[in-house]
Scaffold this motif. Sequence first.
Motif, PDB file in Angstrom:
ATOM      1  N   GLY A 294       0.686  -1.217   0.201  1.00 60.24           N
ATOM      2  CA  GLY A 294      -0.025   0.073  -0.110  1.00 60.24           C
ATOM      3  C   GLY A 294       0.821   1.350   0.016  1.00 60.24           C
ATOM      4  N   THR A 295       1.948   1.207   0.941  1.00 58.22           N
ATOM      5  CA  THR A 295       2.738   2.407   0.835  1.00 58.22           C
ATOM      6  C   THR A 295       3.475   2.518  -0.455  1.00 58.22           C
ATOM      7  OG1 THR A 295       3.230   2.201   3.144  1.00 58.22           O
ATOM      8  CG2 THR A 295       5.060   3.449   1.988  1.00 58.22           C
ATOM      9  N   LEU A 296       3.986   1.473  -0.994  1.00 58.08           N
ATOM     10  CA  LEU A 296       4.518   1.689  -2.241  1.00 58.08           C
ATOM     11  C   LEU A 296       3.696   2.181  -3.441  1.00 58.08           C
ATOM     12  CD1 LEU A 296       6.833  -1.608  -2.426  1.00 58.08           C
ATOM     13  CD2 LEU A 296       7.703   0.846  -1.964  1.00 58.08           C
ATOM     14  N   ARG A 297       2.460   1.611  -3.385  1.00 60.18           N
ATOM     15  CA  ARG A 297       1.417   2.294  -4.279  1.00 60.18           C
ATOM     16  C   ARG A 297       1.218   3.534  -4.076  1.00 60.18           C
ATOM     17  NH1 ARG A 297      -0.831   3.814  -7.858  1.00 60.18           N
ATOM     18  NH2 ARG A 297      -2.595   3.409  -9.043  1.00 60.18           N
ATOM     19  N   ASP A 298       1.098   4.122  -2.640  1.00 65.79           N
ATOM     20  CA  ASP A 298       0.723   5.326  -2.569  1.00 65.79           C
ATOM     21  C   ASP A 298       2.145   6.398  -2.768  1.00 65.79           C
ATOM     22  OD1 ASP A 298      -1.663   4.922  -1.477  1.00 65.79           O
ATOM     23  OD2 ASP A 298      -1.114   4.786   0.595  1.00 65.79           O
ATOM     24  N   VAL A 299       3.114   5.906  -3.210  1.00 64.86           N
ATOM     25  CA  VAL A 299       4.315   6.807  -3.370  1.00 64.86           C
ATOM     26  C   VAL A 299       4.355   6.886  -4.841  1.00 64.86           C
ATOM     27  CG1 VAL A 299       6.824   6.354  -3.693  1.00 64.86           C
ATOM     28  CG2 VAL A 299       5.920   5.776  -1.653  1.00 64.86           C
ATOM     29  N   GLY A 300       3.570   6.220  -5.675  1.00 62.72           N
ATOM     30  CA  GLY A 300       3.405   6.098  -7.164  1.00 62.72           C
ATOM     31  C   GLY A 300       3.884   5.128  -8.069  1.00 62.72           C
ATOM     32  N   PHE A 301       4.197   3.893  -7.351  1.00 60.49           N
ATOM     33  CA  PHE A 301       4.647   2.931  -8.061  1.00 60.49           C
ATOM     34  C   PHE A 301       3.406   2.134  -8.729  1.00 60.49           C
ATOM     35  CE2 PHE A 301       8.374   3.005  -5.553  1.00 60.49           C
ATOM     36  CZ  PHE A 301       9.311   3.289  -6.601  1.00 60.49           C
ATOM     37  N   ASP A 302       3.015   1.763  -9.913  1.00 55.02           N
ATOM     38  CA  ASP A 302       1.974   0.959 -10.348  1.00 55.02           C
ATOM     39  C   ASP A 302       2.174  -0.172 -11.046  1.00 55.02           C
ATOM     40  OD1 ASP A 302       2.696   2.220 -12.810  1.00 55.02           O
ATOM     41  OD2 ASP A 302       0.837   3.008 -13.165  1.00 55.02           O
ATOM     42  N   TYR A 303       3.519  -0.606 -11.194  1.00 59.50           N
ATOM     43  CA  TYR A 303       4.103  -1.807 -11.777  1.00 59.50           C
ATOM     44  C   TYR A 303       4.727  -2.402 -10.720  1.00 59.50           C
ATOM     45  CZ  TYR A 303       7.092  -4.444 -15.443  1.00 59.50           C
ATOM     46  OH  TYR A 303       7.660  -5.378 -15.911  1.00 59.50           O
ATOM     47  N   PHE A 304       4.583  -3.942 -10.393  1.00 54.62           N
ATOM     48  CA  PHE A 304       5.249  -4.537  -9.193  1.00 54.62           C
ATOM     49  C   PHE A 304       5.930  -5.884  -9.775  1.00 54.62           C
ATOM     50  CE2 PHE A 304       2.460  -1.678  -7.378  1.00 54.62           C
ATOM     51  CZ  PHE A 304       2.899  -1.032  -6.271  1.00 54.62           C
ATOM     52  N   LYS A 305       7.114  -6.109  -9.643  1.00 54.14           N
ATOM     53  CA  LYS A 305       7.855  -7.423 -10.048  1.00 54.14           C
ATOM     54  C   LYS A 305       7.941  -8.273  -8.662  1.00 54.14           C
ATOM     55  CE  LYS A 305      11.744  -9.819 -11.849  1.00 54.14           C
ATOM     56  NZ  LYS A 305      13.143  -9.784 -12.404  1.00 54.14           N
ATOM     57  N   ILE A 306       7.090  -9.226  -8.497  1.00 54.38           N
ATOM     58  CA  ILE A 306       7.201 -10.012  -7.232  1.00 54.38           C
ATOM     59  C   ILE A 306       8.158 -11.228  -7.462  1.00 54.38           C
ATOM     60  CG2 ILE A 306       5.278  -8.815  -5.923  1.00 54.38           C
ATOM     61  CD1 ILE A 306       3.673 -11.291  -6.799  1.00 54.38           C
ATOM     62  N   ASP A 307       9.230 -11.410  -6.674  1.00 55.39           N
ATOM     63  CA  ASP A 307      10.169 -12.315  -7.117  1.00 55.39           C
ATOM     64  C   ASP A 307      10.306 -13.338  -6.015  1.00 55.39           C
ATOM     65  OD1 ASP A 307      12.104 -13.599  -8.673  1.00 55.39           O
ATOM     66  OD2 ASP A 307      13.338 -11.842  -8.739  1.00 55.39           O
ATOM     67  N   PHE A 308      11.104 -14.307  -6.238  1.00 58.21           N
ATOM     68  CA  PHE A 308      11.293 -15.615  -5.159  1.00 58.21           C
ATOM     69  C   PHE A 308       9.916 -16.068  -4.492  1.00 58.21           C
ATOM     70  CE2 PHE A 308      15.212 -13.528  -6.039  1.00 58.21           C
ATOM     71  CZ  PHE A 308      16.267 -14.480  -6.040  1.00 58.21           C
ATOM     72  N   ILE A 309       8.837 -15.836  -5.260  1.00 52.93           N
ATOM     73  CA  ILE A 309       7.628 -15.895  -4.499  1.00 52.93           C
ATOM     74  C   ILE A 309       7.197 -17.533  -3.990  1.00 52.93           C
ATOM     75  CG2 ILE A 309       6.525 -13.816  -4.808  1.00 52.93           C
ATOM     76  CD1 ILE A 309       5.089 -14.944  -7.284  1.00 52.93           C
ATOM     77  N   TYR A 310       8.181 -18.351  -4.591  1.00 54.25           N
ATOM     78  CA  TYR A 310       7.956 -20.013  -4.387  1.00 54.25           C
ATOM     79  C   TYR A 310       8.010 -19.927  -2.832  1.00 54.25           C
ATOM     80  CZ  TYR A 310      12.789 -20.115  -3.125  1.00 54.25           C
ATOM     81  OH  TYR A 310      13.915 -19.573  -2.690  1.00 54.25           O
ATOM     82  N   ALA A 311       8.803 -18.921  -2.186  1.00 52.69           N
ATOM     83  CA  ALA A 311       8.786 -19.148  -0.659  1.00 52.69           C
ATOM     84  C   ALA A 311       7.484 -19.334   0.068  1.00 52.69           C
ATOM     85  CB  ALA A 311       9.762 -18.256  -0.125  1.00 52.69           C
ATOM     86  N   GLY A 312       6.598 -18.423  -0.612  1.00 50.86           N
ATOM     87  CA  GLY A 312       5.235 -18.433   0.110  1.00 50.86           C
ATOM     88  C   GLY A 312       4.427 -19.602   0.197  1.00 50.86           C
ATOM     89  N   ALA A 313       4.752 -20.564  -0.888  1.00 47.08           N
ATOM     90  CA  ALA A 313       4.175 -21.670  -0.870  1.00 47.08           C
ATOM     91  C   ALA A 313       4.765 -22.982  -0.105  1.00 47.08           C
ATOM     92  CB  ALA A 313       4.017 -22.272  -2.179  1.00 47.08           C
ATOM     93  N   MET A 314       5.938 -22.744   0.541  1.00 48.88           N
ATOM     94  CA  MET A 314       6.694 -23.563   1.159  1.00 48.88           C
ATOM     95  C   MET A 314       5.648 -24.174   2.305  1.00 48.88           C
ATOM     96  SD  MET A 314      10.611 -22.348   1.286  1.00 48.88           S
ATOM     97  CE  MET A 314      11.296 -23.939   1.700  1.00 48.88           C
ATOM     98  N   GLU A 315       5.985 -25.512   2.637  1.00 47.89           N
ATOM     99  CA  GLU A 315       5.275 -26.290   3.731  1.00 47.89           C
ATOM    100  C   GLU A 315       5.860 -26.171   5.030  1.00 47.89           C
ATOM    101  OE1 GLU A 315       2.211 -27.490   3.406  1.00 47.89           O
ATOM    102  OE2 GLU A 315       1.914 -27.565   1.297  1.00 47.89           O
TER     103      GLU A 315
END
Length: 464
Positions: A294-315
Amino acid sequence: MLEGSLGGVHHDRPAMADVLATIAVDPERARVYEHGWQSWSPTVAYRLTDAPYRPVSELRRVGNYRPERTAPADTFWGEGLLAVDPGTGEGVHVFATTSTGVVPSIRAEVTGNRVVVRAEGAVAHAMVDGGDAEEEGGFGVLDRALARWADGFAAEANVGPLRPPPTAWCSWYHYFENVTQGDIEENLLAMGELDLAVDVVQIDDGYQAEIGDWLTLSDRFASLPDIVGRIRDAGRRAGIWVAPFLMGERSAVLRDHPDWAIGGADPGTGWNQQLAALDITHRGAEAYFREVFGTLRDVGFDYFKIDFIYAGAMEGRRADPSVSGVDAYRHGLRVIRDAIGPDSYLLGCGAPILPSVGLVDAMRIGPDIGHHFEPLDGDLSQPSQRAAAQNTRWRAWQQGRFWVNDSDCLVAGPHVERRENWADVVERFGGLRSSSDRLRGLDEWGLETTRRLLRPGLVAPIVG
């Protein structure tokens, strides 16, 4: 970047159910298609006599393949998707999950002139007509069958109309994690001087103080609002890189909130430190996600590359033990979308592929490009032109169906090995077009190629 060794990671070779199919094949013409777990996992169609690509180390297996699985070296193995073209003209056998939330492992063993397929969980088996054996546009029966299967899977996942991707410039492949605010400003000016059609200026890894401390700047950046203002004043959009499911041991977020880490999940080491995977089911961690994006969006970013996100699915052990790794991951992506808003462009990378369908605008479908052709350690999940081109070709059927495919950035400087070949890959397969050179350092060929390939709006399928 991931390096070093791992310890304490639980993984297994799941017990396979009864035989799903025994397929008679032409041993010379048959192919088996392995679909890898995440963006960087090797994905390719093999001849029956080929040895499938496997990780060269435990670190590679966890960070670039499926962390909880060890695929055997002598058996073909797909994560949620495996296909067999028997080479007899009768169609393609597609074995696949029916849900984005459950991704069973599927194995195929060759026994003489038969392929025997088993799976660890519920899998649908369909015979899909891939059309005539003659190739069209370089794509054959297997590609077309996967494309037709993907049409149905995308519909079930409620993939809406795809949004035209912007063109982008990314700081990573010249500056890596040493990028400075001055480097961004220099290339912003160069875009205008060189008349390059760049919509988005994307700041990659290096702006943040630590992995996980996304709102605290490194000493190489003075102000995100200032650089975003400069980008927007130049008539361009601001983009930013985040690895939201990782926390480094040096980070303030992990030091202050160790209970936000997934218990028993070890993503390994990177950036010269031990890493932890963030548990989005913890209320505090979800609130932090919302604050960061939300903060990054408020700063003015509107393109987001989210990386290494496999970690969120780890058991592992989560605050909510009823939530699986895949379901937690999908919830995390929904939280990000909610925080950045429906109009922001979301690019996934290092992402579990099938669980991400319907949740991102664009997806990296292969390993990072490298300045070198071969992967330095021989693992085809690692940065290199060979690995990036291979996955890009064999996931081409996803373009225009699941999302916009990101082959990875064009790197066109004279230091890039076989740069002409990589430009051909980007031109043929790339839906999202981006550049990642120091623009003032390009020679005549590199500049002309960059100018020619920065094309917006590529949303149509490339496999019929």
